[in-house]
Every structure is written in C-alpha cells, then in structure tokens.
Scaffold this motif. Structure first.
Motif, short mmCIF file in Angstrom:
data_model
loop_
_atom_site.label_atom_id
_atom_site.label_comp_id
_atom_site.label_asym_id
_atom_site.label_seq_id
_atom_site.Cartn_x
_atom_site.Cartn_y
_atom_site.Cartn_z
N TYR A 111 42.37 -45.57 33.48
CA TYR A 111 42.13 -44.78 32.28
C TYR A 111 42.98 -45.33 31.15
O TYR A 111 44.20 -45.20 31.15
CB TYR A 111 42.47 -43.30 32.54
CG TYR A 111 42.13 -42.39 31.40
CD1 TYR A 111 40.87 -41.79 31.32
CD2 TYR A 111 43.04 -42.10 30.40
CE1 TYR A 111 40.54 -40.96 30.26
CE2 TYR A 111 42.72 -41.27 29.34
CZ TYR A 111 41.46 -40.70 29.29
OH TYR A 111 41.14 -39.87 28.23
N GLU A 131 36.74 -49.32 38.04
CA GLU A 131 36.05 -49.14 36.76
C GLU A 131 37.04 -48.71 35.69
O GLU A 131 38.03 -48.06 35.99
CB GLU A 131 34.97 -48.06 36.87
CG GLU A 131 33.69 -48.57 37.49
CD GLU A 131 32.60 -47.50 37.43
OE1 GLU A 131 32.48 -46.82 36.41
OE2 GLU A 131 31.90 -47.37 38.44
N SER A 150 39.48 -35.72 31.94
CA SER A 150 38.88 -36.64 30.98
C SER A 150 38.03 -37.70 31.69
O SER A 150 36.96 -38.07 31.21
CB SER A 150 39.97 -37.28 30.13
OG SER A 150 39.40 -38.02 29.08
N ILE A 151 38.50 -38.18 32.84
CA ILE A 151 37.70 -39.14 33.62
C ILE A 151 36.37 -38.50 34.00
O ILE A 151 35.32 -39.14 34.01
CB ILE A 151 38.46 -39.56 34.90
CG1 ILE A 151 39.58 -40.52 34.55
CG2 ILE A 151 37.51 -40.23 35.92
CD1 ILE A 151 40.33 -41.06 35.75
N ARG A 205 37.88 -46.48 32.39
CA ARG A 205 37.49 -45.32 31.59
C ARG A 205 38.32 -45.33 30.33
O ARG A 205 39.54 -45.52 30.39
CB ARG A 205 37.74 -44.01 32.36
CG ARG A 205 36.75 -43.77 33.47
CD ARG A 205 35.38 -43.42 32.89
NE ARG A 205 34.37 -43.32 33.93
CZ ARG A 205 33.65 -44.33 34.40
NH1 ARG A 205 33.83 -45.54 33.92
NH2 ARG A 205 32.76 -44.16 35.33
N ILE A 206 37.65 -45.15 29.21
CA ILE A 206 38.35 -45.26 27.94
C ILE A 206 38.59 -43.87 27.35
O ILE A 206 37.67 -43.06 27.29
CB ILE A 206 37.55 -46.14 26.96
CG1 ILE A 206 37.40 -47.54 27.57
CG2 ILE A 206 38.24 -46.22 25.60
CD1 ILE A 206 36.42 -48.42 26.85
N GLY A 207 39.82 -43.62 26.96
CA GLY A 207 40.16 -42.34 26.33
C GLY A 207 39.58 -42.26 24.93
O GLY A 207 38.84 -43.14 24.50
N ALA A 208 39.88 -41.18 24.24
CA ALA A 208 39.32 -41.05 22.90
C ALA A 208 40.31 -40.38 21.96
O ALA A 208 39.94 -39.65 21.06
CB ALA A 208 38.01 -40.28 22.96
N GLY A 209 41.59 -40.64 22.20
CA GLY A 209 42.58 -40.13 21.28
C GLY A 209 43.04 -38.72 21.60
O GLY A 209 42.76 -37.79 20.86
N ARG A 241 43.81 -45.98 26.92
CA ARG A 241 43.64 -45.43 25.58
C ARG A 241 42.68 -46.30 24.77
O ARG A 241 42.73 -47.52 24.85
CB ARG A 241 44.96 -45.46 24.81
CG ARG A 241 46.08 -44.78 25.42
CD ARG A 241 47.32 -45.08 24.61
NE ARG A 241 47.28 -44.38 23.34
CZ ARG A 241 48.10 -44.64 22.33
NH1 ARG A 241 48.98 -45.58 22.42
NH2 ARG A 241 48.01 -43.95 21.22
N ALA A 242 41.91 -45.65 23.93
CA ALA A 242 41.00 -46.39 23.05
C ALA A 242 41.78 -47.14 21.98
O ALA A 242 41.27 -48.07 21.35
CB ALA A 242 40.01 -45.44 22.40
N GLU A 243 43.06 -46.75 21.78
CA GLU A 243 43.89 -47.42 20.77
C GLU A 243 44.33 -48.81 21.24
O GLU A 243 44.97 -49.53 20.48
CB GLU A 243 45.14 -46.58 20.46
CG GLU A 243 44.89 -45.31 19.66
CD GLU A 243 44.59 -44.12 20.56
OE1 GLU A 243 44.21 -44.34 21.74
OE2 GLU A 243 44.75 -42.98 20.11
N TYR A 244 44.04 -49.18 22.47
CA TYR A 244 44.46 -50.47 23.01
C TYR A 244 43.24 -51.38 23.28
O TYR A 244 42.97 -51.75 24.41
CB TYR A 244 45.21 -50.28 24.34
CG TYR A 244 46.62 -49.74 24.23
CD1 TYR A 244 47.19 -49.41 23.01
CD2 TYR A 244 47.39 -49.56 25.36
CE1 TYR A 244 48.48 -48.91 22.92
CE2 TYR A 244 48.69 -49.07 25.30
CZ TYR A 244 49.23 -48.75 24.08
OH TYR A 244 50.52 -48.26 24.01
N PRO A 245 42.50 -51.76 22.22
CA PRO A 245 41.28 -52.54 22.46
C PRO A 245 41.52 -53.87 23.17
O PRO A 245 40.72 -54.29 24.00
CB PRO A 245 40.71 -52.77 21.04
CG PRO A 245 41.82 -52.46 20.11
CD PRO A 245 42.72 -51.49 20.79
#
Lengths: 599, 162
Positions: A235, A274, A293-294, A276-280, A237-241
């Motif tokens: 899982y 797999e 969240s997953i 999973r990307i967070g969303a802040g 963070r979306a902040e870490y592209p």
C-alpha cells in the motif's frame, strides 16, 4: 557487457531529482558520447545516497571520488578533466568546515563513515531498475535459503530470535507478529507492506522503495512463506509516484525471473504481490485503516482486537509490516539472528534509519546502530546547526512524538529511552529546531495537522484535538490564561486515554511534551504576553533602530500596507497598528536597522 | 457532458485485471480522475457505482474522504505545498504566502485562467531539500520566494489552460 574504465553512480533520489539531477545526467551523457567514451564509461542512476543537502551528487568509480552540488556545466568539466585526463575537479568535492577537501567522501566523511547499513544496504549503490544488480548483492539469496533450507517455522523462529521490532513506530516484535499470523486459523492469509509513509519529516521508506524495491518484494515473499500466504499487497501513497513506478518495474522483473508467481524456485510455494495506491489520507498509515483502504473503503480505523494477525484483509489473518522492517529481513535470514543481535542494544537490536531535517547542516538519511546518542547523531553525523544558532530541541516521531530539549542529547536512541522522555522513536523523523523556533507554535503546528487528518470516527480525536487547537490559537494570539495550560494538559490526557487508534492516542504528545520541557515559554505567552522566539505574530512588534536607519526608503516602498513612514534620508518609523508583520522590510533593509521585539 | 460509455469501459477494464473483486473502487476512481484530467464528475461517479454494483452513497463517501480526489474541475497544474514542520521551520511560511500572492488565490481555489490550483499536502518526504512543492508529478525543492515566482512564470509560459 563491454569492459568499462569508469562507472558513475549518480543519485536519482527524489531530492536530487528536484535539485536538477536529470539535466546533470543528460549533460554527462552528451559529453561522454561526444568524446567517444560511451563504450567504456557507464552511468548508473541509483536510489537516494542520503546526503540530500549536497545534491545533486555522484560518485565516480574505481577512484570513489564524490562530487557534490552538480550542474550541467560541472558535468561537462568533470568529463573533460576527470574522465579524459584523470584530474579531479576540485571545486565540486566535499569541503570540511575547516576548508579541507575530501575526494573520497563516501569512505571518510563522518556523515557516511559512521553509518551501519542494513535496511538501506543497497540504496545508492545499485540501479533500482535492474534486478541483476540486486542479485549481485546477495539479492533473493535469502528467499532461496528460506525455501530450500528452512521450514516456515524456522523462518519465524529466526526472525523472533533476531529481536527485530517494527520500524514504523510502535516497535512491536516482528517475529511475534509472524508467529501469531502463522498460528491463526484461516485458509487464506495475506502479507501487507505498509508503504503509506506519512509522518512529517520521515522519508526512509520512500528511499528504500525508490532505491532498492526488490528487497521489499523478497522480504514479503519470505513472510508469505513463513505465515502461509499466497498474496501480498503493497500500500503506497499516491504522493510517491516514483516509488510506485519503480515497484511496478521490480514486480514485473521478479515475475520474469521466477521470484514471484507460481512455484517459486521450483518449490510448492507460490506468491504474488499487487500494488494498492492511497489517495491522500494520513490515517491510512494506521494498520486497520490501511486494511479498510485496501478493501476500497474509507480509510477509517476500527477497534482492536481483533488484531490483523487474526482478522486483516477481507477478514483473513494478515501480517502488516512497514518498508524498513521488511528491508531488514533478507540480511537476517542470510547472516542469522546472532549477527543482527550483535548490533544495537539488547532491547532494540539492529539499526534504525533516521531522516535528518530542519535546521541541521547535513540533512538527509542516515542508518545507525540503535543506542547511538542524540548528540552523536545530530552533531557528529548531522554536522550540527545549519543556522549558526544553538540547537534548541529535536522533534522525533512526527505528530505522534515529542520534543527533546538539548539537555537530554546524551540519551541513547532506542524505543524505551525515547518513550521515557515523552517522545517516541516513531518512524525515525528528526526535525531539528533552533532558538528562533517557538515551541508553542511548533505544538500548534502539529495539532493543526492532526485536526486536518483526523478521520472523524471517534469523538475524543475529532472534537478533542479541535478544542486543544482553539486553546493554542488563543495562547499564540496573546489571549491565553493560566487555566488554559491546565486545560490543555487535562484534555490531552483524556484524548490519549480514550481515542480509538494510534493517531488520536498520540496526537496530544507534541503539546504535552512541550508543556513538560518548555512550560516557561507557554507561561511567557500567557502571563507576559511575550513570545521569546519572536515567532507569534500577535505578540511581536517591529521597530526601527534610529542609529542604524539611513532613510533610504526601501522599507517604506516594500511595505504592502503602508505602515512605514518617513522622509528620504531621515529615520523612518513603523506604525504597529497597521503592520501585518510580514517581514518584507527586514528582508529588504541593507543596514540591519529593523528588528522584531516582544515586550 | 460525461461520456458514460467511456467511463463504463474504463471500469470494465479494471474489473478484468483485478484479482479481488471487492477492492476496485479506489483504483477505479484514480483512473477516472486521470481520464478527466484531474477531477471526477459526479455523473462519472454514478457510472462507477452502476458498473461495480455498489450504492452511489458508498462511492460518494470514498470519493470525498481522500484528499487527492476532487469532484470539482481543477487547474492544469496542481500545486501541492507541503505544510509540515520540516518545511515550516525552513521558511515554508513565506513560500505559502508567495504562492498565494503570485497566483492570487487561496488554498483549494483555481486561478481564473484555469492554469493553477493550490492545495496543501502532507509531507512529501523530501525534507532534505525543504521547503518543497509538488506540481502535478514533479518536485521542486530548496525553495525561496524568488524561485517560486520563477517556477510559476515558467509554467505560465509553458502552457495555455485547457
């Protein structure tokens, strides 16, 4: 592969990229091609080397020359001088405060030489996009050893004996977590990697994900074998592209090489991972919120027990460890529990990665043995204050942690010692503050963060932190009373005792710890309506020193609210009722005539 | 108008790839947000609910919980300012003020020309070069008010709004 005469390792960590690594690399490539060196000089983009304040940085091997603060022009010169003529380019070497230059900084600089690298052993040394470089540094050897020579119980036992504790903050024994999940009943089990690093000031997980993604995959597969799981989730963070991109590449390569997928290394063990990307949402770093969240829900925590070891993803037994914890697993399997225990302290074996940030000379990442003192960490490795002013305190553990004053810098850094001081190890963020920082303001800052990030499910956290923030607002605007300080303590303790999850239970720590060590600063705000650090705008006045002012009118022209008056070549004055304390005048005054005072 | 069929197609594609059936919502919302640039029209969210066979209320609750999702159109460049302590103690306050002043907007607002949206973000993990901002997927560190103004100017020169 053709023989090479030189290899350039250039740091492509997030910080170096932000300071221009890409254009430096392109200049290197162009210049190397121009001189026909592209057959014999290899450029490798690595993960974060840790010395963020010196970036962009690179090391040229075999000499091991460390170049810092690079620009495209510097790159051109280094190719012409160093690579073509074998002459070291002096002006981009590391300079000690004494003026001495150190070409082999990676071996000799205290910042590097004092480190012991386990979790970050490959970060900065290999190309994270190339699985073969990972394999060349014992990569996937631990997985092979586990599958071929050890039973799942033996793997669990080895981790247990190593004494490895969760590096995400709480320090729960990892082996015990694995054992509980192994013993839990369930035909499906999961391994989850918590890569939702969100603590302000902590960026070690990011560095491992970007610089050595395979170590996380390998450790997750080992965990899967140990507990009997076939599926893992990371899982992130979306902040870490960039981390997401490198993980995706790594997963694809590991599948291609047969380290993930069906019948790994011809065993009966199959395992897939797999992303999973967070969303802040900061709260998603809490394990039960992360699981929600997953599962595609709002990331809200729930009451424990049952713990994830009994009921995690989809209600199945689940092991959740953070990135740095996983990164310690492969070396433990290869070198054994005794080796790991020989580093660090009896209760906190091994190393910890710390992120040095704030007003410290050497910002960046360092991995050191547990038990090192704060003084060694901040002064010998960190190089002390970056502002020339005295370091006042260090904040550890982010919004869950506390401030440790300079008087306690001889304290060894381990889970228990920090807790005794009212701070926590947390994820390893260390934010250094000097005498210009107001501790009430710092506490308020963290509380604003918690109020923002509280998920709203339980009342103590949702409403309690808001009330604490209101009181702090009152104090910093000069309207606080002595009763407010008592109320802060009372509220803080209630929130600690009654909140649902770790976020709320630790949210009052920054306030309580500053109240404990810096009560005099709170009292100055409340009783004397004074901010000793000159930070709180409502308690500060701007004054012009008539002996220094030459009447150049620069300040009057820059003032956005026309609070400064005075004729040309005559002493100016500031109307503090109009002044908004933006500080523009101080910046523009060349005579140092304007200063802040607090009554 | 939202092209309902295009959205539905996106969701069906995700359904095909996923191992678990129940955890696709956040992933689907990410992809739909990318599809529309940087927001999720309410109508598209309704299509997601239909395709995944979950109540609209569930999609809405997830959509509004996570700060990275937006139901309103945002600018071409989303500027996320780190507002955490490491950036704060190294001059972040001036960076925030400069951004607000240069762009003429407050947090969570978009400039009239549709170019910029200003948002707060939690720690970006680049504390070594604080203060930091993130513009779409790119990071900028070691900021000063002067550097911030230059970055904005460059972005303005680089592209017209949609």
């Amino acid at each position: 592969m053709p023989l090479t005469t030189s290899t350039i390792l250039i740091c492509a960590g997030g910080a170096c990229i932000s300071s221009g690594e890409t254009s430096v690399k392109e200049a290197l490539q162009r210049e190397i091609k121009k001189y026909g060196l592209d057959e014999v000089v290899r450029i490798v983009e690595t993960g974060c080397m840790g010395a963020c304040s010196l970036g962009p940085i690179m090391v040229i091997y075999p000499e091991g020359v460390f170049y810092q603060k690079l620009t495209p022009q510097a790159a051109v010169k280094i190719v012409q001088e160093h690579l073509l003529k074998g002459r070291i380019v002096q002006e981009h070497l590391y300079k000690m405060p004494t003026g001495e230059v150190i070409p082999e900084a990676m071996d000799k600089l205290p910042f590097f030489a004092k480190q012991v690298k386990i979790a970050t052993r490959n970060v900065g040394y290999i190309d994270p996009g190339n699985i073969e470089e990972y394999i060349a540094r014992d990569g996937y050897f631990a997985l092979t050893k586990a599958l071929r020579e050890m039973t799942p119980d033996q793997v669990v036992e080895e981790i247990k004996r190593s004494g490895l504790r969760g590096r995400g903050g709480a320090g729960f024994p990892t082996g015990l977590k694995w054992e509980l999940t192994r013993k839990a009943k369930g035909d499906r089990k999961y391994v989850v990697c918590n890569a939702d690093e969100g603590d302000p000031g902590a960026f070690m997980d990011r560095s491992v994900l970007e610089g050595d993604p395979h170590t996380v995959l390998e450790a997750m597969a080992i965990a899967g074998y140990a507990i009997g799981a076939q599926q893992g989730y990371i899982y992130v963070r979306a902040e870490y592209p960039l981390a997401i991109e490198r993980l995706e590449t790594a997963i694809a390569q590991a599948k291609e090489y047969g380290f993930l997928g069906q019948n790994i290394l011809d065993s009966d063990f199959s395992f897939d991972i797999e992303i999973r990307i967070g969303a802040g949402a900061f709260v998603c770093g809490e394990e039960t919120a992360l699981i929600a969240s997953i599962e595609g829900k709002r990331g809200q925590p729930r009451v424990k027990p049952p713990y994830p070891a009994q009921s995690g993803v989809w209600g199945c037994p689940t092991v959740i460890n953070n990135v740095e914890t996983f990164a310690c697993v492969p070396p433990i399997i290869i070198k054994g529990a005794e080796w790991f225990r020989s580093i660090g302290t009896p209760n906190s074996p091994g190393t910890k990665v710390f992120a040095l940030a704030g007003k410290i000379t050497n910002t960046g990442l360092v991995e050191v043995p547990m038990g090192i003192t704060l003084r060694e960490l901040l002064y010998e490795i960190g190089g002390g204050s970056s502002t020339g002013k005295k370091i006042k305190a260090v904040q550890t553990g982010g919004p869950s942690g506390g401030c440790i004053p300079a008087e306690y810098f001889e304290t060894p850094v381990d889970y228990e010692s920090l807790q005794k001081l009212g701070a926590i190890m947390g994820s390893g963020g260390m934010i250094v503050m000097d005498e210009d920082d107001c501790m009430v303001d710092v506490a308020k800052f963290f509380l604003e963060f918690t109020v923002d990030e509280s998920c709203g499910k339980c009342t103590p956290c949702r409403e309690g932190t808001r009330q604490m923030l209101k009181i702090l607002d009152k104090i910093t605007s000069g309207e606080g009373t002595e009763e407010d300080l008592e109320e802060l303590e009372r509220l803080g303790n209630i929130i600690k005792d009654t909140s649902l999850c770790g976020l709320g239970q630790t949210a009052p720590n920054p306030v309580l710890s500053t109240l404990r060590y810096y009560r005099h600063e709170y009292e100055a705000h409340v009783k004397e309506k004074r901010c000793p650090a000159l930070r709180c705008k409502a308690l500060v006045r701007y004054v012009i020193d008539s002996s220094k002012c030459v009447g150049c009118t620069a300040c009057a022209r820059v003032c956005p609210v026309n609070a400064i008056s005075g004729e040309l070549r005559k002493v100016h004055s500031i109307d503090n009722d109009v002044c908004i304390r933006c500080g523009s005048c101080i910046e523009v005054c060349r005579f140092g005539a304007i200063s802040k005072v607090s009554p | 108008m939202v092209d309902r069929e295009a959205v539905a197609e996106l969701v069906r594609n995700i359904k095909k790839q996923a191992l678990e059936e129940r955890d696709m919502l956040i992933n689907a919302l990410h992809q739909i947000q990318n599809h529309f640039g940087n927001y999720i029209p309410v109508e598209a969210a309704k299509v997601v609910a239909e395709e995944l066979e979950v109540p609209e209320s569930k999609v809405y609750e997830v959509l509004t919980f996570y700060t990275m999702f937006s139901t309103k159109p945002r600018g071409k460049y989303i500027i996320r300012v780190c507002v955490n302590l490491p950036c704060h103690v190294t001059g972040g306050r001036q960076i925030v003020e400069t951004l607000k002043k240069t762009l003429g907007i407050d947090f969570d607002q978009t400039t009239k020309d549709g170019l910029f949206t200003l948002e707060r973000t939690s720690c970006l993990g680049l504390c070594g070069v604080a203060p930091v901002i993130m513009v779409n997927d790119e990071y900028y560190g070691d900021l000063t008010p002067k550097k911030v103004k230059e970055i904005i100017e460059n972005l303005r020169a680089r592209g017209d709004a949609r």
